[in-house]
Every structure is written in structure tokens, then in C-alpha cells.
Design a protein around this motif. Structure first.
Motif, PDB file in Angstrom:
ATOM      1  N   ALA A 450       0.834  -1.210   0.000  1.00  0.00           N
ATOM      2  CA  ALA A 450       0.000   0.000   0.000  1.00  0.00           C
ATOM      3  C   ALA A 450       0.866   1.257   0.000  1.00  0.00           C
ATOM      4  CB  ALA A 450      -0.926   0.000   1.214  1.00  0.00           C
ATOM      5  N   ILE A 451       0.464   2.252  -0.808  1.00  0.00           N
ATOM      6  CA  ILE A 451       1.233   3.493  -0.913  1.00  0.00           C
ATOM      7  C   ILE A 451       0.412   4.674  -0.419  1.00  0.00           C
ATOM      8  CG2 ILE A 451       2.691   2.647  -2.792  1.00  0.00           C
ATOM      9  CD1 ILE A 451       0.908   4.208  -4.757  1.00  0.00           C
ATOM     10  N   ALA A 452       1.087   5.779  -0.194  1.00  0.00           N
ATOM     11  CA  ALA A 452       0.441   6.974   0.363  1.00  0.00           C
ATOM     12  C   ALA A 452      -0.682   7.481  -0.539  1.00  0.00           C
ATOM     13  CB  ALA A 452       1.481   8.068   0.587  1.00  0.00           C
ATOM     14  N   ALA A 453      -0.515   7.336  -1.867  1.00  0.00           N
ATOM     15  CA  ALA A 453      -1.546   7.799  -2.800  1.00  0.00           C
ATOM     16  C   ALA A 453      -2.886   7.130  -2.522  1.00  0.00           C
ATOM     17  CB  ALA A 453      -1.111   7.543  -4.236  1.00  0.00           C
ATOM     18  N   GLN A 454      -2.887   5.902  -2.038  1.00  0.00           N
ATOM     19  CA  GLN A 454      -4.133   5.209  -1.734  1.00  0.00           C
ATOM     20  C   GLN A 454      -4.863   5.834  -0.553  1.00  0.00           C
ATOM     21  OE1 GLN A 454      -1.991   1.089  -2.110  1.00  0.00           O
ATOM     22  NE2 GLN A 454      -4.183   0.698  -2.167  1.00  0.00           N
ATOM     23  N   VAL A 455      -4.099   6.301   0.406  1.00  0.00           N
ATOM     24  CA  VAL A 455      -4.706   6.973   1.561  1.00  0.00           C
ATOM     25  C   VAL A 455      -5.344   8.283   1.116  1.00  0.00           C
ATOM     26  CG1 VAL A 455      -4.285   7.920   3.861  1.00  0.00           C
ATOM     27  CG2 VAL A 455      -2.968   5.936   3.075  1.00  0.00           C
ATOM     28  N   VAL A 456      -4.624   9.026   0.290  1.00  0.00           N
ATOM     29  CA  VAL A 456      -5.156  10.289  -0.242  1.00  0.00           C
ATOM     30  C   VAL A 456      -6.409  10.022  -1.070  1.00  0.00           C
ATOM     31  CG1 VAL A 456      -4.651  12.300  -1.680  1.00  0.00           C
ATOM     32  CG2 VAL A 456      -2.848  11.303  -0.251  1.00  0.00           C
ATOM     33  N   TYR A 457      -6.361   8.991  -1.882  1.00  0.00           N
ATOM     34  CA  TYR A 457      -7.498   8.624  -2.734  1.00  0.00           C
ATOM     35  C   TYR A 457      -8.717   8.258  -1.882  1.00  0.00           C
ATOM     36  CZ  TYR A 457     -10.081   6.344  -6.535  1.00  0.00           C
ATOM     37  OH  TYR A 457     -11.037   5.992  -7.468  1.00  0.00           O
ATOM     38  N   ALA A 458      -8.488   7.504  -0.818  1.00  0.00           N
ATOM     39  CA  ALA A 458      -9.585   7.108   0.068  1.00  0.00           C
ATOM     40  C   ALA A 458     -10.271   8.318   0.682  1.00  0.00           C
ATOM     41  CB  ALA A 458      -9.054   6.194   1.175  1.00  0.00           C
ATOM     42  N   ILE A 459      -9.494   9.318   1.043  1.00  0.00           N
ATOM     43  CA  ILE A 459     -10.046  10.526   1.667  1.00  0.00           C
ATOM     44  C   ILE A 459     -10.739  11.413   0.638  1.00  0.00           C
ATOM     45  CG2 ILE A 459      -9.421  12.668   2.861  1.00  0.00           C
ATOM     46  CD1 ILE A 459      -7.079  11.030   4.134  1.00  0.00           C
ATOM     47  N   LYS A 460     -10.094  11.624  -0.497  1.00  0.00           N
ATOM     48  CA  LYS A 460     -10.610  12.574  -1.490  1.00  0.00           C
ATOM     49  C   LYS A 460     -11.750  12.013  -2.336  1.00  0.00           C
ATOM     50  CE  LYS A 460      -6.785  15.778  -2.317  1.00  0.00           C
ATOM     51  NZ  LYS A 460      -6.030  16.466  -3.394  1.00  0.00           N
ATOM     52  N   PHE A 461     -11.713  10.712  -2.620  1.00  0.00           N
ATOM     53  CA  PHE A 461     -12.649  10.164  -3.598  1.00  0.00           C
ATOM     54  C   PHE A 461     -13.516   9.016  -3.084  1.00  0.00           C
ATOM     55  CE2 PHE A 461      -8.973  11.863  -5.938  1.00  0.00           C
ATOM     56  CZ  PHE A 461      -9.601  12.818  -6.712  1.00  0.00           C
ATOM     57  N   MET A 463     -14.688   8.946   0.303  1.00  0.00           N
ATOM     58  CA  MET A 463     -15.405   9.453   1.469  1.00  0.00           C
ATOM     59  C   MET A 463     -14.942   8.853   2.792  1.00  0.00           C
ATOM     60  SD  MET A 463     -19.529  10.239   1.655  1.00  0.00           S
ATOM     61  CE  MET A 463     -19.696  10.909  -0.001  1.00  0.00           C
ATOM     62  N   ALA A 464     -13.686   8.438   2.876  1.00  0.00           N
ATOM     63  CA  ALA A 464     -13.142   7.979   4.163  1.00  0.00           C
ATOM     64  C   ALA A 464     -12.980   9.181   5.083  1.00  0.00           C
ATOM     65  CB  ALA A 464     -11.806   7.294   3.962  1.00  0.00           C
ATOM     66  N   PHE A 465     -13.372   9.031   6.329  1.00  0.00           N
ATOM     67  CA  PHE A 465     -13.308  10.141   7.279  1.00  0.00           C
ATOM     68  C   PHE A 465     -12.445   9.812   8.498  1.00  0.00           C
ATOM     69  CE2 PHE A 465     -15.125  12.378  11.017  1.00  0.00           C
ATOM     70  CZ  PHE A 465     -14.800  13.673  10.646  1.00  0.00           C
ATOM     71  N   LYS A 466     -12.521   8.595   8.969  1.00  0.00           N
ATOM     72  CA  LYS A 466     -11.752   8.178  10.135  1.00  0.00           C
ATOM     73  C   LYS A 466     -10.607   7.258   9.712  1.00  0.00           C
ATOM     74  CE  LYS A 466     -15.764   8.278  13.265  1.00  0.00           C
ATOM     75  NZ  LYS A 466     -16.592   7.461  14.197  1.00  0.00           N
ATOM     76  N   ASP A 467      -9.614   7.137  10.593  1.00  0.00           N
ATOM     77  CA  ASP A 467      -8.508   6.218  10.317  1.00  0.00           C
ATOM     78  C   ASP A 467      -9.018   4.804  10.065  1.00  0.00           C
ATOM     79  OD1 ASP A 467      -6.886   8.376  10.780  1.00  0.00           O
ATOM     80  OD2 ASP A 467      -6.074   7.654  12.692  1.00  0.00           O
ATOM     81  N   GLU A 468      -9.982   4.375  10.867  1.00  0.00           N
ATOM     82  CA  GLU A 468     -10.483   3.004  10.732  1.00  0.00           C
ATOM     83  C   GLU A 468     -11.158   2.769   9.387  1.00  0.00           C
ATOM     84  OE1 GLU A 468     -14.753   2.712  12.827  1.00  0.00           O
ATOM     85  OE2 GLU A 468     -13.174   3.425  14.173  1.00  0.00           O
ATOM     86  N   ASP A 469     -11.745   3.815   8.798  1.00  0.00           N
ATOM     87  CA  ASP A 469     -12.345   3.673   7.464  1.00  0.00           C
ATOM     88  C   ASP A 469     -11.298   3.254   6.448  1.00  0.00           C
ATOM     89  OD1 ASP A 469     -14.519   4.760   8.788  1.00  0.00           O
ATOM     90  OD2 ASP A 469     -14.359   6.734   7.842  1.00  0.00           O
ATOM     91  N   ILE A 470     -10.110   3.816   6.584  1.00  0.00           N
ATOM     92  CA  ILE A 470      -9.014   3.528   5.649  1.00  0.00           C
ATOM     93  C   ILE A 470      -8.346   2.202   5.991  1.00  0.00           C
ATOM     94  CG2 ILE A 470      -6.840   4.404   4.705  1.00  0.00           C
ATOM     95  CD1 ILE A 470      -7.822   7.229   5.644  1.00  0.00           C
ATOM     96  N   ILE A 471      -8.052   2.012   7.265  1.00  0.00           N
ATOM     97  CA  ILE A 471      -7.326   0.817   7.704  1.00  0.00           C
ATOM     98  C   ILE A 471      -8.102  -0.463   7.398  1.00  0.00           C
ATOM     99  CG2 ILE A 471      -6.509  -0.428   9.748  1.00  0.00           C
ATOM    100  CD1 ILE A 471      -5.876   2.416  10.927  1.00  0.00           C
ATOM    101  N   TRP A 472      -9.397  -0.457   7.716  1.00  0.00           N
ATOM    102  CA  TRP A 472     -10.187  -1.685   7.613  1.00  0.00           C
ATOM    103  C   TRP A 472     -10.961  -1.807   6.314  1.00  0.00           C
ATOM    104  CZ3 TRP A 472      -9.319  -5.578  10.752  1.00  0.00           C
ATOM    105  CH2 TRP A 472      -8.753  -5.319  12.007  1.00  0.00           C
ATOM    106  N   ARG A 473     -11.552  -0.720   5.807  1.00  0.00           N
ATOM    107  CA  ARG A 473     -12.507  -0.866   4.715  1.00  0.00           C
ATOM    108  C   ARG A 473     -12.030  -0.310   3.368  1.00  0.00           C
ATOM    109  NH1 ARG A 473     -15.050  -0.199   9.475  1.00  0.00           N
ATOM    110  NH2 ARG A 473     -14.987   2.076   9.414  1.00  0.00           N
ATOM    111  N   ARG A 474     -10.957   0.481   3.341  1.00  0.00           N
ATOM    112  CA  ARG A 474     -10.415   0.929   2.057  1.00  0.00           C
ATOM    113  C   ARG A 474      -9.169   0.133   1.675  1.00  0.00           C
ATOM    114  NH1 ARG A 474     -14.318   3.119   3.689  1.00  0.00           N
ATOM    115  NH2 ARG A 474     -15.246   5.107   3.057  1.00  0.00           N
TER     116      ARG A 474
END
Length: 500
Positions: A450-461, A463-474
């Protein structure tokens, strides 16, 4: 997707969906595909309930054969292949081995008949042919298996899925088709006119904003929250749900290259040991749950139950509790019926209350597309044809080779493969972000590609809002064995940068 709750009060929608699990997401996706104006709200994150706490299988359900639910199995096997074609990056074939022992409740002849019938019901939709195994062949497939009393076994094929992302792809496809969607918005109560529901009062939980949403039709796809919400609103729901709890363990390493299906010696329940992201997913339990869906947890007794059975099946493996990476518990919202939890049908039910609200309960994850279409038929009194080709957000053929893309973007080939397997054809959207900021090409941790661009993508596109949204579901990082938790720290830092 952009979270814009202000626009929800500006329309009267054809359909409002409360609940952003797989059923709600699929209803929104297919309703919009048929030209309806649709809104969907979810009080948590998409797939944060039952839809991300499954055994990660998209399957016909071989155990339902002994309940004589042949129609459900056949339908599920047909839907399985549709999902494999629509999302090959998220749904992949998986081989299963069933070892059979002397004095097992289900003898070898029964298992042989079962897998034969399973493939027969699958027909042209089968994804691999079953085989009958003698004891030495079982040992060859599962080297550490218990051999005392082993009489033989069978193999068959089903499919494994990334459940959270499959739900998310329905959400993203619905958004692509014009659905107004938001997470972290709670439905508080119904708005009524002449004793009929015409909308809801809602609260945006991020900024504590109250607003109203009006619609011609409303469907509640609330899963285990169905009874709680109907009672809160004094809606006379006759078809209540019966919630049963399923607990899973993620254990370090693989016990086998195949998934293993085993019968518990005490209660005769079937459970699985499945390869999952380099480790093993063990589960599940099936017990009635009477508490709040907001507070379901994994109990020590649940973990002990699963570990005890794994030790029995793999006696030469040193099973230690400290090798558990994580555990999770989910609730099955079954259509209420009498009997033991494992015997209750996984068929779905749709109910309309006197005030005009529709409620959907039960069902298997595998048949979510059929459930969504049945909901539309119930609401509008006519059959909606299935769209010619079922499409999800990442559907389509990827023609570019990973080697070429890795060279073009200056990335490791492993990272490109990882992006393809996560986003399908939308992998290029993530890669484009690395052009904006080359530092986003870097891995966020040594535990995964996993790369940083994926975290940015999860937030921007996404609708990830919390850390757990990204860690577990994105990004599904919570299932990995990461001693440093560097990935969690990186996600937190990037999230704070983009979400104030």
C-alpha cells in the motif's frame, strides 16, 4: 465522492435508502441504473457493520444443501459467477478441502454426494470440478491435517471476496450514476403526512447538523439495526430480524494453500480455515445475540471455541493465542424464525408497513443483486429487468501490463499489481495522484504494498473520514501482521493533513 449533506434537502427523491451496507448500496446502484433519483445515507461508514465482518466468501453455500434449500444454492452459484465477472479484482476462485473422519456426523458418502450435487446445481456457472480424495491425498493437500481416523475427503471450488470493497464499489457506482450519497449521517425519525411517511429527519454526525430528506419511497436496509430503528419509530414491523453473532480470528501464517471446511465435533457446526492476505481466517461461530448492534464484541469464549477446534484439526501445529493478529464479530440479520441459528434460512424478506416504509432483512451477501432487484419490484409493483451487464466501479478489462506501468510511473511492479487487485480498472486514478506529489508513491509501511496515494485517494474520492475507514474498509490493513503499526501512523498523519 464529495460529502455534501446540504443538497439532500433540495429534492424530493424517487427513493431514499437508509443503510450503506451491501443491500443498501446495491439497491442504490441498480435503482439509479434504471433512471430513478436516489439518495442513500449511512450513520457510520459504508460496510462498517455486517458487510465487512463476513467470512469473505462469495459462495453458493454448500451446507444449505442439507436443509434442502436447493433453489437458494442454485441462485447463489449463478450470482457468484456474475460477481466474478464484474469484479475479478475483488472476487477470486478458491479451492476447498473437506476432510472426513470416522464417526463424523456427515460421512464420506454424503460429502461426495454433496459436492457432486453442488457442481450439478452450478451447471455452466461452476468454476472448478470437484474431486474425491483418499486419506493420503488429503494429507498431500493439507500436510498438517490430523490423520487419525481420517477416511478421505473431497475438494470443490467457491469464491473469496474483499467484502468491504465490493460494497464500496456498489456505492461508488451508484454515485457515478447520480445517487446522492453520504456516510456519517443518522436517520433520526420519520416525517409523516396523513399517516404516511414522506421523508426523514436526519443528523449529520460530523458537524452536528439537523436536516430533512423527502422521498416518494423509503426503504430501510439496516441489517442488525432493523428492530432497533423500527421500535424507536413505533413502526409496526411484523417481519423482525433475528440477529446471530459470527466471530472470526485472523491467525498468523497459512495452515494450507486451500481453504479447509471442518465440522465441530461437539455442536456439529461447520467452520472454515481460509487463506486470507498471507494469513489464516478462522470462523465462524453462530450464536443468538440479544444486545445492541452498536456494542457487539468478540468474547474470550468465542476465541477459545475456534482455537480448540483448530488445535484438534491441526495437532502438529503449535497453536498460540499470541499468534492471533486480530478478531472481529459481526451480526447476521436473519429473517426471524424458530430453531437453532445455523438452521435458519438465509433467504431474504421484504416488508411494507402501514405507513408506507419498506424494510429488507435476511439474505446472503452472494445474492445481494437479486435482493436489490426484489426490493425494486416490491416498491414499484413491476419487474425491473436486470441490466444487460452488471457493472461495478472497477469493472472492465485491464490491458496495460504491470511491468510497463511500473516503468512509466517509477514504481515497483508489486505495487502496480496491488493497485490493480484493489481498484480494478480504476487503478489509474490512484496512479494519477502520484503525478501530483511524487512522495505519494512511497509505501506507507513494510507490511504491505500500500502506498500513500491510496490513503489520499480514500479521503478525497472514497469518502473515508476516520482512520479506521481507511485501515479496515479501504485498504484492509487491519488483517495484516504488522508489528510496528507504521501504516497506522502514516494513515493518521495523512488523514490529519487532509481532514481538519
Amino acid at each position: 465522492m464529495i460529502r455534501d449533506i446540504h443538497r439532500f434537502s433540495q429534492y424530493v427523491y424517487d427513493l431514499l435508502i437508509i443503510g450503506g451496507g451491501i443491500n443498501g448500496a446495491a439497491i442504490a446502484n441498480l435503482a439509479a441504473g434504471h433512471g430513478l433519483t436516489v439518495a442513500l445515507i449511512e450513520k457510520g461508514d459504508f460496510a462498517s457493520g455486517t458487510s465487512s465482518k463476513t467470512t469473505k466468501l462469495l459462495h453458493g453455500g454448500i451446507r444449505y444443501l442439507e436443509n434442502f434449500e436447493f433453489d437458494l444454492v442454485k441462485e447463489s452459484l449463478q450470482e457468484r459467477i456474475i460477481q466474478m465477472k464484474a469484479a475479478p479484482h475483488l472476487v477470486k476462485p478458491l479451492s476447498f478441502v473437506i476432510p472426513v473422519y470416522k464417526n463424523d456426523r456427515r460421512p464420506l458418502w454424503m460429502m461426495k454426494f454433496g459436492v457432486t450435487l453442488y457442481d450439478f446445481l452450478g451447471g455452466e456457472h461452476s468454476i472448478g470440478k470437484h474431486r474425491f480424495l483418499n486419506p493420503s491425498e488429503v494429507k498431500g493437500e493439507i500436510p498438517d491435517i490430523e490423520t487419525q481416523g481420517l477416511q478421505g475427503g473431497v475438494t470443490y471450488f467457491d469464491a473469496q471476496m474483499n467484502d468491504a470493497r465490493l460494497c464500496l464499489e456498489n456505492v461508488l457506482m451508484a454515485h457515478e450514476r447520480g445517487v446522492h450519497i453520504t456516510n456519517y449521517v443518522e436517520a433520526l425519525s420519520f416525517l409523516k403526512e396523513n399517516e404516511k411517511v414522506i421523508g426523514i429527519k436526519a443528523k449529520g454526525l460530523i458537524r452536528n447538523i439537523d436536516f430533512e430528506i423527502k422521498a416518494k419511497n423509503i426503504i430501510c436496509a439496516l441489517g442488525p439495526w432493523t428492530n432497533t430503528f423500527s421500535e424507536k419509530n413505533k413502526d409496526e414491523l411484523s417481519n423482525k430480524v433475528r440477529t446471530t453473532k459470527g466471530v472470526h480470528i485472523v491467525y498468523k501464517g497459512n495452515f494450507s494453500k486451500n481453504a479447509v471446511l471442518v465440522t465441530n465435533r461437539d455442536d456439529k457446526r461447520i467452520f472454515f480455515v481460509i487463506p486470507w492476505q498471507g494469513n489464516s481466517l478462522i470462523g465462524t461461530t453462530d450464536t443468538d445475540f440479544k444486545g445492541s448492534p452498536d456494542s457487539v464484541t468478540t468474547e474470550k469464549e468465542d476465541v477459545a471455541y475456534l482455537l480448540r477446534e483448530v488445535k484438534r484439526v491441526f495437532p502438529t501445529v503449535d497453536i498460540k493465542e499470541e499468534n492471533i493478529i486480530t478478531t472481529f464479530a459481526g451480526l447476521r440479520p436473519l429473517v426471524s424464525a424458530q430453531g437453532s441459528p445455523s438452521k435458519i434460512s438465509r433467504k431474504h424478506g421484504i416488508t411494507r408497513t402501514k405507513d408506507g416504509v419498506f424494510w429488507v432483512a435476511g439474505g446472503k451477501y452472494t445474492t445481494y443483486r437479486v435482493i436489490a432487484m426484489d426490493c425494486l419490484k416490491m416498491i414499484y409493483g413491476r419487474t425491473f429487468p436486470f441490466l444487460e451487464e452488471f457493472m461495478l466501479y472497477g469493472s472492465g478489462l485491464i490491458e496495460e501490463s504491470s511491468q510497463e506501468l511500473a516503468r512509466h510511473y517509477g514504481l515497483e511492479e508489486e505495487i502496480v499489481d496491488h493497485l490493480k487487485n484493489t481498484y480494478g480498472t480504476r487503478y489509474s486514478d490512484v496512479l494519477k495522484l502520484t503525478k501530483q506529489d511524487p512522495s505519494w508513491k512511497s509505501r506507507i509501511c513494510a507490511c504491505s504494498p500500500a502506498i500513500a496515494a491510496q490513503v489520499v485517494y480514500a479521503i478525497k474520492f472514497e469518502m473515508a473520514f476516520k482512520d479506521e475507514d481507511i485501515i479496515w474498509r479501504r485498504l484492509s490493513l487491519g488483517y495484516l501482521n504488522c508489528p510496528t503499526r507504521q501504516c497506522f501512523k502514516q494513515i493518521e498523519a495523512l488523514r490529519k493533513r487532509f481532514i481538519k
